[in-house]
Design a protein around this motif. Structure first.
Motif, PDB file in Angstrom:
ATOM      1  N   ARG A 136       0.844  -1.211   0.000  1.00 57.54           N
ATOM      2  CA  ARG A 136       0.000   0.000   0.000  1.00 57.54           C
ATOM      3  C   ARG A 136       0.877   1.258   0.000  1.00 57.54           C
ATOM      4  NH1 ARG A 136      -3.078   3.485  -1.857  1.00 57.54           N
ATOM      5  NH2 ARG A 136      -4.154   4.870  -0.392  1.00 57.54           N
ATOM      6  N   GLU A 137       1.943   1.250   0.796  1.00 56.97           N
ATOM      7  CA  GLU A 137       2.869   2.382   0.802  1.00 56.97           C
ATOM      8  C   GLU A 137       3.526   2.532  -0.565  1.00 56.97           C
ATOM      9  OE1 GLU A 137       6.542   3.886   3.584  1.00 56.97           O
ATOM     10  OE2 GLU A 137       6.572   1.814   2.880  1.00 56.97           O
ATOM     11  N   GLN A 138       3.884   1.404  -1.175  1.00 55.98           N
ATOM     12  CA  GLN A 138       4.527   1.437  -2.487  1.00 55.98           C
ATOM     13  C   GLN A 138       3.628   2.087  -3.530  1.00 55.98           C
ATOM     14  OE1 GLN A 138       7.847   0.125  -2.861  1.00 55.98           O
ATOM     15  NE2 GLN A 138       7.634   1.473  -4.629  1.00 55.98           N
ATOM     16  N   MET A 139       2.343   1.837  -3.427  1.00 56.67           N
ATOM     17  CA  MET A 139       1.390   2.417  -4.375  1.00 56.67           C
ATOM     18  C   MET A 139       1.442   3.940  -4.379  1.00 56.67           C
ATOM     19  SD  MET A 139      -1.964   0.044  -3.703  1.00 56.67           S
ATOM     20  CE  MET A 139      -2.952   0.988  -4.878  1.00 56.67           C
ATOM     21  N   VAL A 144      -0.367   5.121  -7.918  1.00 54.24           N
ATOM     22  CA  VAL A 144      -1.377   4.204  -8.449  1.00 54.24           C
ATOM     23  C   VAL A 144      -2.607   4.278  -7.547  1.00 54.24           C
ATOM     24  CG1 VAL A 144      -1.932   1.786  -8.917  1.00 54.24           C
ATOM     25  CG2 VAL A 144       0.351   2.684  -9.449  1.00 54.24           C
ATOM     26  N   PRO A 145      -3.804   4.486  -8.100  1.00 53.41           N
ATOM     27  CA  PRO A 145      -5.013   4.582  -7.276  1.00 53.41           C
ATOM     28  C   PRO A 145      -5.396   3.231  -6.673  1.00 53.41           C
ATOM     29  CG  PRO A 145      -5.582   4.610  -9.603  1.00 53.41           C
ATOM     30  CD  PRO A 145      -4.087   4.695  -9.542  1.00 53.41           C
ATOM     31  N   LEU A 146      -6.033   3.264  -5.515  1.00 50.23           N
ATOM     32  CA  LEU A 146      -6.477   2.050  -4.830  1.00 50.23           C
ATOM     33  C   LEU A 146      -7.853   1.655  -5.349  1.00 50.23           C
ATOM     34  CD1 LEU A 146      -6.074  -0.091  -2.679  1.00 50.23           C
ATOM     35  CD2 LEU A 146      -6.933   1.517  -0.975  1.00 50.23           C
ATOM     36  N   ALA A 151      -7.821  -3.516  -3.313  1.00 51.66           N
ATOM     37  CA  ALA A 151      -8.222  -3.494  -1.905  1.00 51.66           C
ATOM     38  C   ALA A 151      -8.484  -4.903  -1.384  1.00 51.66           C
ATOM     39  CB  ALA A 151      -9.460  -2.626  -1.726  1.00 51.66           C
ATOM     40  N   GLN A 152      -9.124  -5.753  -2.174  1.00 49.20           N
ATOM     41  CA  GLN A 152      -9.390  -7.127  -1.750  1.00 49.20           C
ATOM     42  C   GLN A 152      -8.091  -7.900  -1.539  1.00 49.20           C
ATOM     43  OE1 GLN A 152     -12.442  -9.473  -3.652  1.00 49.20           O
ATOM     44  NE2 GLN A 152     -13.409  -7.649  -4.516  1.00 49.20           N
TER      45      GLN A 152
END
Length: 337
Positions: A136-139, A144-146, A151-152
């Motif tokens: 998530r931090e890398q995104m 890059v949008p979540l 998310a799953q």
């Protein structure tokens, strides 16, 4: 040390990426791999996911899970091998054996304290509750949008590695990431049921066999031990993956400080799952016997009979537990080392 900038740089220079999960995959390695595949595809990269072993039944609902292949089916060359949630190259199994020479560069994202930093770029942080937290931090570094699908995948990794948010590794960062995931529209109730409440009949029967085998040892009878034979698996119609969380039942027994589940694998080896209640540790035991993992959750794959391997592990566990009882600060010292 987390290196999201370094990972972002090496990804920027790669057009083709082989994403590798560890053997006997769990929610964190599969969730991380599938999330990274979606992230890289958003960035216009070609990304393929690989794992030596098949994905467990309870994770087969994840988006893109059917894209995960055995490394024997990989392309001839990749710009980058990206390892996710693997504490060392042995944990990558045939992914490492087959793909390391087909990739120009190697990077990894992981959260195991025993990781020897085997890649060119290593983003490794044992304080992260799950590799999916680091994804998530890398995104954010990759801008890059979540999405709902990502998310799953992240939820599967975070929830399973934190024991559905009950293990001691669960920290504020976990819930900050979960807030993002919920805002992306995660169907929490439905996915939580699939991961933590649904059990096949074979799995339930196997649990019964393990509980029947339980015994207690150690100076104060505070180490719980369970064993499963190949016959137990055959009689129950169960698979190896059905035993993955059974050791937690032993640890949850009142008065238990450490727990061991030793089971016979299809390959003839003995798989040992070790658990400990904080502040006690089992990663040192695992390391000394050729395994690895986290401070309170580690594993070992061993040669020998079920009895001999169980006895060897228990001897080390008893010694470790008594040492830490005499000197509780030693646990913190080992964690810092």
């Amino acid at each position: 040390m987390r290196e999201p900038e370094g990972i972002a740089r090496i990804l920027a220079g790669a057009e083709t990426v082989a994403i590798c999960s560890h053997v006997n995959p769990d929610g964190d390695t599969i969730g991380s791999a599938l999330a990274m595949r979606l992230i890289l595809e958003y960035l216009g990269k070609k990304a393929d996911c690989f794992c030596q072993d098949k994905v467990p039944e309870n994770l087969r609902f994840l988006p893109g899970v059917n894209s995960i292949r055995h490394p024997e089916n990989a392309a001839e060359r990749y710009d980058l091998l990206l390892s996710v949630d693997a504490s060392d190259t042995a944990r990558l199994g045939s992914c490492w054996e087959i793909l390391r020479d087909r990739c120009d560069h190697i990077a990894q994202i992981d959260h195991h304290g025993t990781n020897p930093l085997f890649a060119e770029v290593n983003s490794v942080d044992e304080d992260a509750a799950a590799t999916c937290v680091m994804i998530r931090e890398q995104m954010k570094y990759l801008r890059v949008p979540l999405t709902g699908d990502i998310a799953q995948c992240l939820y599967a990794g975070i929830s399973t590695d934190t024991g559905n948010f009950t293990f001691s590794c669960t920290n504020a960062e976990v819930f900050q990431v979960m807030a993002d995931i919920m805002e992306a529209g995660l169907p929490l109730s439905r996915l939580s049921e699939k991961l933590f409440r649904e059990r096949s009949r074979a799995q339930l029967k196997l649990l019964g066999r393990a509980i029947e085998s339980i015994r207690f040892t150690g100076k104060d009878q505070d180490i719980a031990v369970m064993n499963l034979t190949r016959k137990d698996f055959e009689d129950c119609g169960a698979l190896s993956e059905h035993a993955d969380t059974i050791v937690n039942y032993a640890l949850e027994t009142t008065g238990t400080l450490m727990a061991l589940l030793a089971r016979e694998n299809d390959d003839g080896r003995i798989k040992c799952s070790l658990r400990a209640e904080p502040p006690y540790l089992v990663d040192g035991v695992a390391n000394r016997l050729g395994g690895g993992g986290h401070s309170q959750a580690s594993g070992i794959s061993m040669e020998g009979t079920l009895k001999d391997c169980t006895d060897r592990v228990l001897e080390e566990m008893r010694r470790e537990l008594e040492e830490l009882k005499k000197n509780p600060a030693a646990g913190g010292a080992k964690r810092e080392a």
